[in-house]
Scaffold this motif. Sequence first.
Motif, PDB file in Angstrom:
ATOM      1  N   PRO A 174       0.808  -1.228   0.000  1.00 31.41           N
ATOM      2  CA  PRO A 174       0.000   0.000   0.000  1.00 31.41           C
ATOM      3  C   PRO A 174       0.838   1.274   0.000  1.00 31.41           C
ATOM      4  CG  PRO A 174      -0.870  -1.580   1.584  1.00 31.41           C
ATOM      5  CD  PRO A 174       0.440  -2.135   1.098  1.00 31.41           C
ATOM      6  N   GLY A 175       2.003   1.238   0.651  1.00 31.56           N
ATOM      7  CA  GLY A 175       2.851   2.428   0.671  1.00 31.56           C
ATOM      8  C   GLY A 175       3.367   2.792  -0.703  1.00 31.56           C
ATOM      9  N   VAL A 176       3.682   1.787  -1.520  1.00 33.61           N
ATOM     10  CA  VAL A 176       4.130   2.028  -2.898  1.00 33.61           C
ATOM     11  C   VAL A 176       2.979   2.611  -3.718  1.00 33.61           C
ATOM     12  CG1 VAL A 176       4.971   0.943  -5.019  1.00 33.61           C
ATOM     13  CG2 VAL A 176       5.909   0.242  -2.799  1.00 33.61           C
ATOM     14  N   VAL A 177       1.797   2.014  -3.548  1.00 38.87           N
ATOM     15  CA  VAL A 177       0.617   2.495  -4.280  1.00 38.87           C
ATOM     16  C   VAL A 177       0.320   3.949  -3.938  1.00 38.87           C
ATOM     17  CG1 VAL A 177      -1.874   2.192  -4.594  1.00 38.87           C
ATOM     18  CG2 VAL A 177      -0.390   0.186  -4.435  1.00 38.87           C
ATOM     19  N   GLU A 178       0.357   4.285  -2.669  1.00 37.10           N
ATOM     20  CA  GLU A 178       0.037   5.649  -2.237  1.00 37.10           C
ATOM     21  C   GLU A 178       1.002   6.669  -2.825  1.00 37.10           C
ATOM     22  OE1 GLU A 178      -0.111   5.715   1.981  1.00 37.10           O
ATOM     23  OE2 GLU A 178      -1.959   4.545   2.094  1.00 37.10           O
ATOM     24  N   ILE A 179       2.271   6.325  -2.892  1.00 36.35           N
ATOM     25  CA  ILE A 179       3.259   7.264  -3.435  1.00 36.35           C
ATOM     26  C   ILE A 179       3.013   7.505  -4.919  1.00 36.35           C
ATOM     27  CG2 ILE A 179       5.714   7.565  -3.978  1.00 36.35           C
ATOM     28  CD1 ILE A 179       6.287   6.151  -1.268  1.00 36.35           C
ATOM     29  N   PHE A 180       2.782   6.440  -5.674  1.00 39.27           N
ATOM     30  CA  PHE A 180       2.491   6.619  -7.098  1.00 39.27           C
ATOM     31  C   PHE A 180       1.226   7.463  -7.287  1.00 39.27           C
ATOM     32  CE2 PHE A 180       5.565   3.307  -8.140  1.00 39.27           C
ATOM     33  CZ  PHE A 180       5.996   3.687  -9.404  1.00 39.27           C
ATOM     34  N   GLN A 181       0.196   7.185  -6.510  1.00 39.81           N
ATOM     35  CA  GLN A 181      -1.050   7.950  -6.629  1.00 39.81           C
ATOM     36  C   GLN A 181      -0.841   9.411  -6.264  1.00 39.81           C
ATOM     37  OE1 GLN A 181      -3.569   5.565  -4.078  1.00 39.81           O
ATOM     38  NE2 GLN A 181      -4.521   4.555  -5.824  1.00 39.81           N
ATOM     39  N   GLU A 182      -0.007   9.648  -5.281  1.00 43.46           N
ATOM     40  CA  GLU A 182       0.253  11.021  -4.847  1.00 43.46           C
ATOM     41  C   GLU A 182       0.852  11.856  -5.968  1.00 43.46           C
ATOM     42  OE1 GLU A 182       2.990  13.257  -1.471  1.00 43.46           O
ATOM     43  OE2 GLU A 182       2.511  11.128  -1.233  1.00 43.46           O
ATOM     44  N   PHE A 183       1.586  11.189  -6.866  1.00 46.16           N
ATOM     45  CA  PHE A 183       2.209  11.904  -7.978  1.00 46.16           C
ATOM     46  C   PHE A 183       1.375  11.840  -9.256  1.00 46.16           C
ATOM     47  CE2 PHE A 183       5.768  11.665  -5.122  1.00 46.16           C
ATOM     48  CZ  PHE A 183       6.493  12.813  -5.392  1.00 46.16           C
ATOM     49  N   GLY A 184       0.108  11.415  -9.133  1.00 49.75           N
ATOM     50  CA  GLY A 184      -0.804  11.475 -10.277  1.00 49.75           C
ATOM     51  C   GLY A 184      -0.929  10.221 -11.091  1.00 49.75           C
ATOM     52  N   PHE A 185      -0.370   9.098 -10.621  1.00 48.87           N
ATOM     53  CA  PHE A 185      -0.459   7.839 -11.363  1.00 48.87           C
ATOM     54  C   PHE A 185      -1.738   7.087 -11.025  1.00 48.87           C
ATOM     55  CE2 PHE A 185       3.967   8.762 -11.810  1.00 48.87           C
ATOM     56  CZ  PHE A 185       4.391   8.105 -12.961  1.00 48.87           C
ATOM     57  N   LYS A 186      -2.256   6.367 -12.000  1.00 47.26           N
ATOM     58  CA  LYS A 186      -3.373   5.454 -11.805  1.00 47.26           C
ATOM     59  C   LYS A 186      -2.809   4.057 -11.554  1.00 47.26           C
ATOM     60  CE  LYS A 186      -7.613   3.863 -11.911  1.00 47.26           C
ATOM     61  NZ  LYS A 186      -8.621   4.249 -10.908  1.00 47.26           N
ATOM     62  N   TRP A 187      -3.339   3.384 -10.525  1.00 47.32           N
ATOM     63  CA  TRP A 187      -2.898   2.027 -10.216  1.00 47.32           C
ATOM     64  C   TRP A 187      -3.849   1.016 -10.839  1.00 47.32           C
ATOM     65  CZ3 TRP A 187      -4.433  -1.140  -5.467  1.00 47.32           C
ATOM     66  CH2 TRP A 187      -3.700  -2.333  -5.434  1.00 47.32           C
ATOM     67  N   GLY A 188      -3.291   0.065 -11.588  1.00 46.99           N
ATOM     68  CA  GLY A 188      -4.110  -0.954 -12.235  1.00 46.99           C
ATOM     69  C   GLY A 188      -4.824  -1.869 -11.269  1.00 46.99           C
ATOM     70  N   GLY A 189      -4.386  -1.905 -10.009  1.00 45.94           N
ATOM     71  CA  GLY A 189      -5.055  -2.728  -9.016  1.00 45.94           C
ATOM     72  C   GLY A 189      -6.436  -2.218  -8.652  1.00 45.94           C
ATOM     73  N   ASP A 190      -6.762  -0.985  -9.036  1.00 49.17           N
ATOM     74  CA  ASP A 190      -8.087  -0.432  -8.784  1.00 49.17           C
ATOM     75  C   ASP A 190      -9.098  -0.864  -9.839  1.00 49.17           C
ATOM     76  OD1 ASP A 190      -7.484   0.903  -6.443  1.00 49.17           O
ATOM     77  OD2 ASP A 190      -6.890   2.749  -7.463  1.00 49.17           O
ATOM     78  N   TRP A 191      -8.624  -1.416 -10.947  1.00 47.11           N
ATOM     79  CA  TRP A 191      -9.538  -1.918 -11.963  1.00 47.11           C
ATOM     80  C   TRP A 191     -10.173  -3.213 -11.479  1.00 47.11           C
ATOM     81  CZ3 TRP A 191      -5.019  -1.070 -15.826  1.00 47.11           C
ATOM     82  CH2 TRP A 191      -4.923   0.300 -16.120  1.00 47.11           C
ATOM     83  N   SER A 192     -11.177  -3.691 -12.181  1.00 46.33           N
ATOM     84  CA  SER A 192     -11.892  -4.886 -11.741  1.00 46.33           C
ATOM     85  C   SER A 192     -11.879  -5.967 -12.813  1.00 46.33           C
ATOM     86  CB  SER A 192     -13.339  -4.530 -11.374  1.00 46.33           C
ATOM     87  OG  SER A 192     -14.022  -3.984 -12.497  1.00 46.33           O
ATOM     88  N   GLY A 193     -12.269  -7.168 -12.396  1.00 49.32           N
ATOM     89  CA  GLY A 193     -12.365  -8.283 -13.334  1.00 49.32           C
ATOM     90  C   GLY A 193     -11.041  -8.649 -13.959  1.00 49.32           C
ATOM     91  N   LYS A 194     -11.087  -9.059 -15.219  1.00 47.44           N
ATOM     92  CA  LYS A 194      -9.862  -9.481 -15.905  1.00 47.44           C
ATOM     93  C   LYS A 194      -8.935  -8.311 -16.202  1.00 47.44           C
ATOM     94  CE  LYS A 194     -11.712  -9.300 -20.639  1.00 47.44           C
ATOM     95  NZ  LYS A 194     -11.934 -10.075 -21.890  1.00 47.44           N
TER      96      LYS A 194
END
Length: 207
Positions: free
Chosen positions: A174-194
């Motif tokens: 989660p710490g890695v995800v938060e840092i990327f998001q803080e700088f404007g990145f979208k995380w693919g783990g937020d997508w759903s399904g396949k």
Amino acid sequence: MADYNGILNPDLIVIGQNIELPSKGELLGEVIEPPAPDGSTDNNISLATPNGLEEILATFGNIYPFITEDGRLDPHWESNHLGRVPLPFPIPLSWNPAHASTKLYWHKKLNEIISEVFLRIEKKGVKNKIRTFGGCYNYRPKRTSGKLSTHSWGIGIDLNPETNPQGKPGDMHPGVVEIFQEFGFKWGGDWSGKSKDPMHFQFSTGY
């Protein structure tokens, strides 16, 4: 919807074409931006995260005129838009862990931002949570559809692919995800399904 699916002309949709149906939030470019330690979200980011294909093309360049008739990419695209940016710490290659990446082959406009991301990861003590590097620039379609992947523009990065396969929850810290998001990145783990892609981060939304 056409913009999200990378369709330049909605009148040319054909039978059998794979169309992704995103959530309303994804179409609108919803991005989680956790606060910085001082309570702010100001990271001096000078480049806004583009939403949708039209904004990607406007921000990072129109790649389509560089695609040849046989489907290959004119090498001038790379020379005009991409460059190498050093990493503050080496990351073992997922396909050959005996070797490590010390630089990223990345879109030139994102050099400063991606450098700050990995510096923040190192500063926050979570660099050991990044075990392997799965790639940045790669001209190819997205694995779950026919549209070009954001890797084709050099604005996507894959990390820890061995334990974060597509369609699975994965174990991205989660710490890695938060840092990327803080700088404007979208995380693919937020997508759903396949389409769920926990190894993947991209500097764009709504696509």
